[in-house]
Design a protein around this motif. Sequence first.
Motif, PDB file in Angstrom:
ATOM      1  N   VAL A 144       0.875  -0.993   0.048  1.00 31.32           N
ATOM      2  CA  VAL A 144      -0.082  -0.155   0.064  1.00 31.32           C
ATOM      3  C   VAL A 144       0.927   1.271  -0.154  1.00 31.32           C
ATOM      4  O   VAL A 144       2.131   1.004   0.394  1.00 31.32           O
ATOM      5  N   HIS A 145       0.457   2.250  -0.457  1.00 31.21           N
ATOM      6  CA  HIS A 145       1.207   3.488  -0.458  1.00 31.21           C
ATOM      7  C   HIS A 145       2.487   3.531  -1.330  1.00 31.21           C
ATOM      8  O   HIS A 145       3.569   3.957  -1.150  1.00 31.21           O
ATOM      9  N   TYR A 179      -6.090   0.279   4.726  1.00 35.14           N
ATOM     10  CA  TYR A 179      -4.525   0.999   4.248  1.00 35.14           C
ATOM     11  C   TYR A 179      -3.791   1.312   5.656  1.00 35.14           C
ATOM     12  O   TYR A 179      -2.602   0.981   5.615  1.00 35.14           O
TER      13      TYR A 179
END
Length: 250
Positions: A144-145, A179
């Motif tokens: 993620v990110h 997230y």
Amino acid sequence: MNPLSAVLITRNAAAVLESCLDSLAFADEIVVVDSASTDGTRELAARKGARVVQKEWLGFGRQKQFAVEQAKHDWVLCLDADERVSPELARSIRAALAAPGSPVYRMARRNRFLGRWLAHGEGYPDWSPRLFNRLSARWSEDLVHEKVLYAVTPGTLRGDLMHDSFDDISTYLERQNRYTTLAARLAFEAGNSASVPHLVLSPMVRFLKFYILRLGFLDGVPGLLHISIGCMNSYMKYAKLIELHKAEQE
């Protein structure tokens, strides 16, 4: 002009995909890498002329890099299904491909939140490197990110990448919760830790930066909510990281 492959990853994106694909009509090819959609995403993409590849979910970074590797051309434009290229940005992309000044280009991403196009704070310009030559850049492997990795000075394109989120508050918070859980797990596996100063200072600094210094207050209630949720995300990431370390010690 250098040929361009537009690449996307999807999962149950039929509700937003058509406008995205329509905005990519200038690309030489469109590649959609789908992960087990059940809402007609693959069929819609094929009808719009995209080449559809099925791939089990690898995490955001690896899935996007896999999509890049499926392209026929080295120059790739990476989008999410709920994004679209504005006409000005499309013209700027074509100009850059005709005479590249850098192998990587960034563009301003304009976010729509609760029905309002944000113009300040962390909602705009939200610079994103999305056009690049894959011989000089690649996606990180983050779950993620994820981010584009490169070692050059990127060029800057005119025009906006429009991110039109149709999420209500509940759906948006559910996604942010996932997230922050992933971000905390990655930080834990990297050996990072957190303490009370992280819990207190990170949200405060984020709020000061985006709401005050970057004029987020000018975006009204949607701007305040967007930035407040971002501050909460910072808090929750560190809270979950502390929880992981406590569980390890028990």
